[in-house]
Write a protein that holds these residues in place. Structure first.
Motif, mmCIF file in Angstrom:
data_model
loop_
_atom_site.group_PDB
_atom_site.id
_atom_site.type_symbol
_atom_site.label_atom_id
_atom_site.label_comp_id
_atom_site.label_asym_id
_atom_site.label_seq_id
_atom_site.Cartn_x
_atom_site.Cartn_y
_atom_site.Cartn_z
ATOM 1 N N SER A 30 32.387 40.563 33.721
ATOM 2 C CA SER A 30 33.416 39.655 33.239
ATOM 3 C C SER A 30 34.007 38.784 34.346
ATOM 4 C CB SER A 30 34.544 40.450 32.573
ATOM 5 O OG SER A 30 35.119 41.359 33.493
ATOM 6 N N MET A 31 33.708 39.117 35.599
ATOM 7 C CA MET A 31 34.247 38.334 36.724
ATOM 8 C C MET A 31 33.505 37.028 36.920
ATOM 9 S SD MET A 31 34.923 41.359 39.484
ATOM 10 C CE MET A 31 36.093 42.657 39.159
ATOM 11 N N GLY A 32 32.398 36.843 36.217
ATOM 12 C CA GLY A 32 31.678 35.589 36.318
ATOM 13 C C GLY A 32 30.630 35.612 37.413
ATOM 14 N N ALA A 33 30.282 34.412 37.866
ATOM 15 C CA ALA A 33 29.268 34.278 38.919
ATOM 16 C C ALA A 33 29.853 34.797 40.233
ATOM 17 C CB ALA A 33 28.843 32.827 39.061
ATOM 18 N N ILE A 34 29.141 35.729 40.819
ATOM 19 C CA ILE A 34 29.641 36.385 42.033
ATOM 20 C C ILE A 34 28.928 35.839 43.258
ATOM 21 C CG2 ILE A 34 29.842 38.547 43.282
ATOM 22 C CD1 ILE A 34 31.751 38.395 40.956
ATOM 23 N N THR A 35 29.700 35.307 44.169
ATOM 24 C CA THR A 35 29.194 34.935 45.490
ATOM 25 C C THR A 35 29.781 35.899 46.505
ATOM 26 O OG1 THR A 35 28.952 32.589 44.938
ATOM 27 C CG2 THR A 35 29.150 33.153 47.265
ATOM 28 N N CYS A 97 34.224 40.935 54.879
ATOM 29 C CA CYS A 97 33.411 40.770 53.687
ATOM 30 C C CYS A 97 34.258 40.128 52.595
ATOM 31 C CB CYS A 97 32.915 42.144 53.245
ATOM 32 S SG CYS A 97 31.949 42.164 51.730
ATOM 33 N N ASN A 98 33.646 39.244 51.839
ATOM 34 C CA ASN A 98 34.370 38.538 50.775
ATOM 35 C C ASN A 98 33.529 38.516 49.502
ATOM 36 O OD1 ASN A 98 34.520 35.558 49.389
ATOM 37 N ND2 ASN A 98 36.547 36.354 49.877
ATOM 38 N N VAL A 99 34.194 38.718 48.380
ATOM 39 C CA VAL A 99 33.574 38.554 47.067
ATOM 40 C C VAL A 99 34.383 37.526 46.296
ATOM 41 C CG1 VAL A 99 33.173 39.640 44.836
ATOM 42 C CG2 VAL A 99 32.497 40.815 46.926
ATOM 43 N N GLU A 100 33.706 36.563 45.725
ATOM 44 C CA GLU A 100 34.372 35.543 44.910
ATOM 45 C C GLU A 100 33.763 35.547 43.517
ATOM 46 O OE1 GLU A 100 35.465 31.218 46.116
ATOM 47 O OE2 GLU A 100 33.634 31.089 44.914
ATOM 48 N N GLY A 101 34.629 35.638 42.525
ATOM 49 C CA GLY A 101 34.196 35.581 41.137
ATOM 50 C C GLY A 101 34.590 34.240 40.539
ATOM 51 N N ARG A 102 33.636 33.565 39.961
ATOM 52 C CA ARG A 102 33.895 32.220 39.429
ATOM 53 C C ARG A 102 33.518 32.177 37.944
ATOM 54 N NH1 ARG A 102 34.471 27.202 41.997
ATOM 55 N NH2 ARG A 102 34.113 28.230 44.002
ATOM 56 N N ARG A 103 34.530 31.946 37.117
ATOM 57 C CA ARG A 103 34.322 31.756 35.677
ATOM 58 C C ARG A 103 34.565 30.299 35.349
ATOM 59 N NH1 ARG A 103 35.515 36.349 32.255
ATOM 60 N NH2 ARG A 103 36.757 34.959 30.953
ATOM 61 N N LEU A 105 35.879 26.886 34.206
ATOM 62 C CA LEU A 105 37.199 26.308 33.923
ATOM 63 C C LEU A 105 38.351 27.165 34.433
ATOM 64 C CD1 LEU A 105 36.553 25.039 30.261
ATOM 65 C CD2 LEU A 105 36.211 23.833 32.428
ATOM 66 N N GLU A 106 38.062 28.176 35.258
ATOM 67 C CA GLU A 106 39.125 29.002 35.807
ATOM 68 C C GLU A 106 39.141 28.928 37.328
ATOM 69 O OE1 GLU A 106 39.029 32.489 32.334
ATOM 70 O OE2 GLU A 106 38.943 33.001 34.460
ATOM 71 N N THR A 107 40.301 29.182 37.892
ATOM 72 C CA THR A 107 40.399 29.236 39.350
ATOM 73 C C THR A 107 39.627 30.447 39.855
ATOM 74 O OG1 THR A 107 42.588 28.209 39.285
ATOM 75 C CG2 THR A 107 41.977 29.389 41.303
ATOM 76 N N PRO A 108 38.750 30.285 40.856
ATOM 77 C CA PRO A 108 38.005 31.441 41.372
ATOM 78 C C PRO A 108 38.935 32.521 41.898
ATOM 79 C CG PRO A 108 37.058 29.389 42.180
ATOM 80 C CD PRO A 108 38.364 29.037 41.516
ATOM 81 N N LYS A 109 38.510 33.770 41.754
ATOM 82 C CA LYS A 109 39.251 34.900 42.304
ATOM 83 C C LYS A 109 38.487 35.454 43.492
ATOM 84 C CE LYS A 109 41.413 36.156 37.924
ATOM 85 N NZ LYS A 109 41.603 37.222 36.895
ATOM 86 N N SER A 110 39.221 35.897 44.489
ATOM 87 C CA SER A 110 38.606 36.306 45.748
ATOM 88 C C SER A 110 39.163 37.643 46.189
ATOM 89 C CB SER A 110 38.862 35.235 46.808
ATOM 90 O OG SER A 110 38.110 35.472 47.970
ATOM 91 N N TRP A 111 38.275 38.484 46.746
ATOM 92 C CA TRP A 111 38.682 39.766 47.289
ATOM 93 C C TRP A 111 38.141 39.909 48.708
ATOM 94 C CZ3 TRP A 111 36.913 38.826 42.438
ATOM 95 C CH2 TRP A 111 37.742 39.175 41.359
ATOM 96 N N TRP A 112 38.872 40.650 49.543
ATOM 97 C CA TRP A 112 38.528 40.789 50.957
ATOM 98 C C TRP A 112 38.451 42.252 51.363
ATOM 99 C CZ3 TRP A 112 37.346 36.542 53.829
ATOM 100 C CH2 TRP A 112 37.734 35.293 53.331
ATOM 101 N N GLY A 113 37.539 42.526 52.285
ATOM 102 C CA GLY A 113 37.504 43.836 52.912
ATOM 103 C C GLY A 113 38.517 43.912 54.036
ATOM 104 N N GLN A 114 38.582 45.066 54.690
ATOM 105 C CA GLN A 114 39.571 45.285 55.735
ATOM 106 C C GLN A 114 39.116 44.739 57.082
ATOM 107 O OE1 GLN A 114 37.385 47.530 54.780
ATOM 108 N NE2 GLN A 114 36.611 48.416 56.672
#
Length: 122
Positions: A30-35, A97-103, A105-114
């Motif tokens: 559901s997070m969309g296209a993951i880069t 490390c970074n994960v970006e979820g792109r759906r 028409l929505e603003t991409p969401k991003s997560w980061w490692g430590q």
């Protein structure tokens, strides 16, 4: 929630190699296209892109690492890698490390490692 755990950093001499790994958990379709990507922040510098890779293995590199670093991912294991060869002192940084979820028409969401420290001595 997405969690990212990096490993593989350390101290190496110039010209040496290191391989970073990042295990991602909590990634959902559901997070969309993951880069997935690697970024780094050197002493006194801003965080900068190192390399990114899409689920379809399309990769992008910063000019400073192109030809020396290789990014790859194992989609089945949700694991991201960064093979770093011919390391230079200027590669010294904390690597994130970074994960970006792109759906659509929505603003991409991003997560980061430590982050994991990479230090290259001359």
């Amino acid at each position: 929630q997405v969690q990212l755990v990096e490993s593989g950093g350390g101290l190496v001499r110039a010209g040496g190699s290191l391989r970073l790994s990042c295990v991602a958990s909590g990634i959902m379709p559901s997070m969309g296209a993951i880069t997935m990507g690697w970024y780094r922040q050197g002493p006194g510098k801003e965080r900068e892109l190192v390399a990114t890779i899409t689920r379809g293995a399309v990769s992008n590199y910063a000019d400073s690492v192109n030809g020396r670093f290789t990014i790859s991912r194992d989609n089945a294991k949700n694991t991201l890698y960064l093979q770093m060869n011919s390391l230079r002192p200027e590669d010294t940084a904390v690597y994130y490390c970074n994960v970006e979820g792109r759906r659509p028409l929505e603003t991409p969401k991003s997560w980061w490692g430590q982050g994991t420290q990479v230090s290259v001595s001359s």
